[in-house]
Design an enzyme around this catalytic site. Structure first.
Site, PDB file in Angstrom:
ATOM      1  N   PRO A 165      41.155 -80.654  61.630  1.00 29.80           N
ATOM      2  CG  PRO A 165      40.229 -81.408  63.616  1.00 29.80           C
ATOM      3  CD  PRO A 165      40.629 -81.875  62.248  1.00 29.80           C
ATOM      4  CG  ASN A 166      41.583 -76.620  65.716  1.00 27.95           C
ATOM      5  OD1 ASN A 166      40.840 -75.639  65.659  1.00 27.95           O
ATOM      6  ND2 ASN A 166      41.286 -77.703  66.416  1.00 27.95           N
ATOM      7  NE  ARG A 177      46.254 -76.006  66.880  1.00 29.64           N
ATOM      8  CZ  ARG A 177      46.170 -77.277  66.556  1.00 29.64           C
ATOM      9  NH1 ARG A 177      46.549 -77.672  65.355  1.00 29.64           N
ATOM     10  NH2 ARG A 177      45.717 -78.155  67.408  1.00 29.64           N
ATOM     11  CE1 TYR A 215      50.577 -79.181  66.749  1.00 31.49           C
ATOM     12  CE2 TYR A 215      49.589 -77.292  67.870  1.00 31.49           C
ATOM     13  CZ  TYR A 215      49.677 -78.657  67.668  1.00 31.49           C
ATOM     14  OH  TYR A 215      48.875 -79.506  68.380  1.00 31.49           O
ATOM     15  CG  ASN A 264      48.305 -83.275  61.127  1.00 37.87           C
ATOM     16  OD1 ASN A 264      47.663 -83.758  62.058  1.00 37.87           O
ATOM     17  ND2 ASN A 264      49.196 -82.314  61.309  1.00 37.87           N
ATOM     18  CB  ALA A 311      41.717 -82.922  67.995  1.00 35.28           C
ATOM     19  CD  GLU A 324      48.661 -91.619  63.333  1.00 37.46           C
ATOM     20  OE1 GLU A 324      48.573 -92.856  63.221  1.00 37.46           O
ATOM     21  OE2 GLU A 324      48.533 -91.028  64.410  1.00 37.46           O
ATOM     22  CG  HIS A 332      50.484 -86.729  64.691  1.00 41.16           C
ATOM     23  ND1 HIS A 332      49.189 -86.274  64.662  1.00 41.16           N
ATOM     24  CD2 HIS A 332      50.421 -88.078  64.677  1.00 41.16           C
ATOM     25  CE1 HIS A 332      48.375 -87.313  64.635  1.00 41.16           C
ATOM     26  NE2 HIS A 332      49.088 -88.419  64.646  1.00 41.16           N
ATOM     27  NE  ARG A 391      51.516 -81.374  72.157  1.00 42.84           N
ATOM     28  CZ  ARG A 391      50.616 -80.834  71.332  1.00 42.84           C
ATOM     29  NH1 ARG A 391      50.542 -81.266  70.068  1.00 42.84           N
ATOM     30  NH2 ARG A 391      49.812 -79.886  71.746  1.00 42.84           N
TER      31      ARG A 391
END
Ligand code: DQA
Length: 150
Positions: A10-11, A18, A23, A79, A82, A103, A105, A112
């Site tokens: 998502p996103n 964004r 990012y 990725n 969330a 995985e 990111h 964060r």
């Protein structure tokens, strides 16, 4: 030619717009091109996707696991956005489908907010990458390639 799957949650369709301070300014289409170039150099076929829906990621992971078990794919870069921090379903899908999974990111999630420090994906993943920016995608593909060569 063996396939590498790159799945985005998502996103990530908003990449470039964004929170660019977190990012970066590359779009998801830029990332796909970067992945395609790395796959071409490695003699791999790229299957690159994005969805905002958790269940779709589950279905895609099943597909990736089937392709891998048939010797048609070497693994998957995920990725999960969330959903990383919320989804038992993705954890179960990776394990259930026996996917070799990196995985990924873009940001260093550990630097964060505390809610980003826990991942349901990590215990089911072969390896975890965070904080290389979008360059991490090509590094993850390289990593899957190198793993599959051993
Ligand atoms: C992300 C980090 C997640 O915490 C966040 O929800 C994302 C993107 C990353 O690529 O840094 O959507 O996975």
């Amino acid at each position: 030619m063996a396939t590498v799957y790159v799945f985005n949650g998502p996103n990530l369709n908003l990449l470039g717009l964004r929170e660019p301070q977190v990012y970066g300014s590359d779009t998801l289409a830029d990332v796909e091109q970067m992945c395609a170039r790395r796959c071409e150099a490695l003699g791999l076929q790229l299957d690159f996707r994005q969805t905002n829906h958790e269940g779709e990621l589950v279905t895609w992971l099943h597909e990736a696991g089937r392709a891998q078990s048939q010797g048609q794919a070497i693994g998957t870069v995920l990725n999960a956005g969330a959903y990383t921090h919320t989804s038992v379903a993705l954890h179960d899908a990776i394990k259930g489908a026996s996917v070799t999974l990196i995985e990924l990111h873009i940001s260093n999630v550990h630097a964060r907010e505390a809610f980003r420090h826990h991942s349901y994906i990590s215990p089911a993943a072969k390896a975890v990458m965070a904080g290389f920016g979008v360059a991490g995608y090509a590094l993850a593909i390289q990593g899957l390639h190198d793993l599959s060569a051993h």
